[in-house]
Design a protein around this motif. Structure first.
Motif, mmCIF file in Angstrom:
data_model
loop_
_atom_site.group_PDB
_atom_site.id
_atom_site.type_symbol
_atom_site.label_atom_id
_atom_site.label_comp_id
_atom_site.label_asym_id
_atom_site.label_seq_id
_atom_site.Cartn_x
_atom_site.Cartn_y
_atom_site.Cartn_z
ATOM 1 N N SER A 169 -38.137 46.184 42.937
ATOM 2 C CA SER A 169 -37.885 45.582 44.250
ATOM 3 C C SER A 169 -39.208 45.371 44.980
ATOM 4 O O SER A 169 -40.170 46.132 44.796
ATOM 5 C CB SER A 169 -36.961 46.472 45.084
ATOM 6 N N TRP A 170 -39.261 44.333 45.851
ATOM 7 C CA TRP A 170 -40.461 43.982 46.594
ATOM 8 C C TRP A 170 -40.112 43.718 48.062
ATOM 9 O O TRP A 170 -39.055 43.151 48.363
ATOM 10 C CB TRP A 170 -41.105 42.712 46.045
ATOM 11 N N ASN A 171 -41.017 44.138 48.937
ATOM 12 C CA ASN A 171 -40.967 43.705 50.334
ATOM 13 C C ASN A 171 -41.793 42.421 50.443
ATOM 14 O O ASN A 171 -42.970 42.404 50.059
ATOM 15 C CB ASN A 171 -41.549 44.766 51.269
ATOM 16 N N LEU A 172 -41.180 41.370 50.956
ATOM 17 C CA LEU A 172 -41.857 40.079 51.037
ATOM 18 C C LEU A 172 -42.449 39.862 52.431
ATOM 19 O O LEU A 172 -41.777 40.064 53.450
ATOM 20 C CB LEU A 172 -40.870 38.947 50.717
ATOM 21 N N SER A 185 -37.804 40.333 54.749
ATOM 22 C CA SER A 185 -37.245 39.708 53.541
ATOM 23 C C SER A 185 -37.519 40.613 52.353
ATOM 24 O O SER A 185 -38.572 41.278 52.281
ATOM 25 C CB SER A 185 -37.877 38.332 53.300
ATOM 26 N N TYR A 186 -36.589 40.610 51.413
ATOM 27 C CA TYR A 186 -36.703 41.482 50.235
ATOM 28 C C TYR A 186 -36.336 40.697 48.980
ATOM 29 O O TYR A 186 -35.550 39.740 49.023
ATOM 30 C CB TYR A 186 -35.769 42.691 50.364
ATOM 31 N N LEU A 187 -36.881 41.156 47.880
ATOM 32 C CA LEU A 187 -36.582 40.567 46.572
ATOM 33 C C LEU A 187 -36.421 41.702 45.567
ATOM 34 O O LEU A 187 -37.160 42.698 45.617
ATOM 35 C CB LEU A 187 -37.721 39.638 46.128
ATOM 36 N N SER A 188 -35.474 41.578 44.676
ATOM 37 C CA SER A 188 -35.279 42.576 43.612
ATOM 38 C C SER A 188 -34.834 41.886 42.339
ATOM 39 O O SER A 188 -34.257 40.778 42.376
ATOM 40 C CB SER A 188 -34.232 43.620 44.034
ATOM 41 N N SER A 189 -35.118 42.535 41.231
ATOM 42 C CA SER A 189 -34.663 42.029 39.925
ATOM 43 C C SER A 189 -34.185 43.203 39.086
ATOM 44 O O SER A 189 -34.720 44.316 39.182
ATOM 45 C CB SER A 189 -35.792 41.275 39.206
ATOM 46 N N SER A 190 -33.180 42.957 38.271
ATOM 47 C CA SER A 190 -32.631 43.993 37.385
ATOM 48 C C SER A 190 -32.274 43.373 36.045
ATOM 49 O O SER A 190 -31.785 42.235 35.979
ATOM 50 C CB SER A 190 -31.387 44.645 38.014
ATOM 51 N N MET A 248 -29.064 35.560 48.724
ATOM 52 C CA MET A 248 -28.731 34.706 47.588
ATOM 53 C C MET A 248 -29.077 35.458 46.309
ATOM 54 O O MET A 248 -30.138 36.089 46.216
ATOM 55 C CB MET A 248 -29.485 33.383 47.662
ATOM 56 N N SER A 249 -28.170 35.395 45.329
ATOM 57 C CA SER A 249 -28.368 36.085 44.045
ATOM 58 C C SER A 249 -28.147 35.113 42.901
ATOM 59 O O SER A 249 -27.231 34.279 42.953
ATOM 60 C CB SER A 249 -27.379 37.255 43.905
ATOM 61 N N LEU A 250 -28.972 35.238 41.873
ATOM 62 C CA LEU A 250 -28.826 34.447 40.656
ATOM 63 C C LEU A 250 -28.658 35.410 39.487
ATOM 64 O O LEU A 250 -29.538 36.232 39.218
ATOM 65 C CB LEU A 250 -30.058 33.558 40.445
ATOM 66 N N ALA A 251 -27.516 35.320 38.820
ATOM 67 C CA ALA A 251 -27.202 36.222 37.708
ATOM 68 C C ALA A 251 -27.038 35.418 36.430
ATOM 69 O O ALA A 251 -26.413 34.351 36.426
ATOM 70 C CB ALA A 251 -25.924 37.009 38.006
ATOM 71 N N VAL A 252 -27.588 35.957 35.312
ATOM 72 C CA VAL A 252 -27.577 35.263 34.024
ATOM 73 C C VAL A 252 -27.090 36.221 32.955
ATOM 74 O O VAL A 252 -27.485 37.394 32.922
ATOM 75 C CB VAL A 252 -28.988 34.745 33.654
ATOM 76 N N TYR A 259 -29.272 39.570 33.396
ATOM 77 C CA TYR A 259 -30.421 39.615 34.305
ATOM 78 C C TYR A 259 -29.973 39.093 35.670
ATOM 79 O O TYR A 259 -29.202 38.127 35.772
ATOM 80 C CB TYR A 259 -31.560 38.751 33.765
ATOM 81 N N GLU A 260 -30.478 39.711 36.734
ATOM 82 C CA GLU A 260 -30.116 39.295 38.084
ATOM 83 C C GLU A 260 -31.325 39.405 39.014
ATOM 84 O O GLU A 260 -32.062 40.388 38.960
ATOM 85 C CB GLU A 260 -28.976 40.161 38.621
ATOM 86 N N MET A 261 -31.500 38.391 39.856
ATOM 87 C CA MET A 261 -32.544 38.410 40.873
ATOM 88 C C MET A 261 -31.889 38.124 42.223
ATOM 89 O O MET A 261 -31.111 37.169 42.359
ATOM 90 C CB MET A 261 -33.636 37.379 40.563
ATOM 91 N N ASP A 262 -32.220 38.972 43.225
ATOM 92 C CA ASP A 262 -31.589 38.888 44.537
ATOM 93 C C ASP A 262 -32.651 38.703 45.634
ATOM 94 O O ASP A 262 -33.666 39.411 45.648
ATOM 95 C CB ASP A 262 -30.799 40.163 44.833
ATOM 96 N N TRP A 263 -32.382 37.795 46.537
ATOM 97 C CA TRP A 263 -33.217 37.582 47.728
ATOM 98 C C TRP A 263 -32.364 37.837 48.964
ATOM 99 O O TRP A 263 -31.186 37.447 49.020
ATOM 100 C CB TRP A 263 -33.744 36.156 47.730
#
Length: 300
Positions: A169-172, A185-190, A248-252, A259-263
């Motif tokens: 996870s990242w603080n943007l 704003s935050y961003l994370s990936s799993s 917003m989340s993008l899941a694959v 894999y998922e990335m969330d903003w």
């Protein structure tokens, strides 16, 4: 011994005087009583079966000539019936049955019907414990100070029997904001490597289910995305209200790998900088996800 008259056969010394022991002596002039088991004799030309004159023996009365007894009228005589060929469709059915039997035998031989056999995971991506170090965030760099975000990144990785996971996870820091801006704003990936169970059956339902969380304060929309893995979904949340929060989340899913990335964005008040539009966030999520998947495929 007396000599029999000419033309008479010699007497049979074994013949009894009364050849039929059941025959009784009848008075003279009466009709002789026949032996109860003896077959009647009929004059020549009269059939013993009671058939009309002229009917051949063995033919039922009224049947056409040549019709054997015990056979319905109109049927061909026994032994002369025409042999019918097997229909072509029946041969086709037989071929299908044989082919199915061969196919089933192959499945048994290869373990296709063996429910006790463990399913084999379909993974096209190598495990990465440090997603923070391998995610470049180039797609977000135009709007956010990603170098500063990378310094404060927080992540972890885990390898367990049947399931491997990695998270970051990242603080943007918004380049358009200032020190008085309280928005964040935050961003994370799993990433998840499913090695014991296939996630296919539940993947779509998981993200389509977000729409059922919608209420008067939050609205969720789920849309399919083409070109990423075997299936992908984009989930948009609009918080509305005074907070102006959104995410917003993008899941694959690709095989047994997901894999998922969330903003996400949380407004800090009226002086907060305007967050990026949904279209801009969608573009950044897709570009960064494509880069992350390509890097993990190389590690396999």
């Amino acid at each position: 011994m007396s000599i029999p008259p000419p033309g008479q056969p010699p007497p049979n010394p074994y013949q009894q005087n009364n050849p039929n022991p059941y025959a009784q002596q009848q008075p003279q002039g009466s009709v002789p009583q026949q032996y109860p088991y003896a077959q009647p004799t009929m004059p020549a030309g009269i059939p013993v079966t009671g058939q009309p004159p002229g009917t051949p023996p063995g033919q039922p009365p009224g049947a056409p000539p040549g019709q054997p007894a015990g056979q319905p009228p109109g049927a061909p005589p026994f032994g002369t019936a025409e042999k019918k060929s097997v229909p072509g469709w029946l041969w086709g059915v037989g071929g299908v049955v044989v082919a199915s039997a061969v196919w089933a035998g192959a499945l048994f031989a290869t373990g296709g019907f063996d429910s006790a056999e463990e399913p084999e995971a379909v993974l096209g991506y190598g495990f990465e414990k440090d997603l923070c170090g391998t995610t470049g965030l180039e797609a977000f760099d135009e709007r956010y100070d990603t170098a500063e975000s990378a310094e404060d990144a927080n992540g972890w990785g885990s390898r367990q029997e049947g399931l491997d996971q990695s998270f970051c996870s990242w603080n943007l820091t918004d380049r358009e904001g200032d020190s008085s801006d309280y928005s964040s704003s935050y961003l994370s990936s799993s990433a998840v490597w499913h090695e014991a169970s296939d996630p296919t059956g539940e993947f779509a339902a998981t993200y389509k289910g977000f729409e059922d969380r919608s209420n008067e304060d939050y609205e969720y929309r789920t849309e399919p995305v083409n070109g990423l893995g075997e299936e992908a979904f984009l989930v948009t949340e609009d918080g509305g209200g005074d907070s102006g929060s959104r995410s917003m989340s993008l899941a694959v899913r690709d095989g047994w790998f997901t894999y998922e990335m969330d903003w996400s964005y949380y407004g800090g008040g009226t002086d907060s900088a305007e967050p990026p539009s949904y279209d801009e966030v969608e573009r950044m999520l897709k570009a960064e996800t494509e880069a992350a998947l390509a890097g993990l495929r190389k590690k396999q």
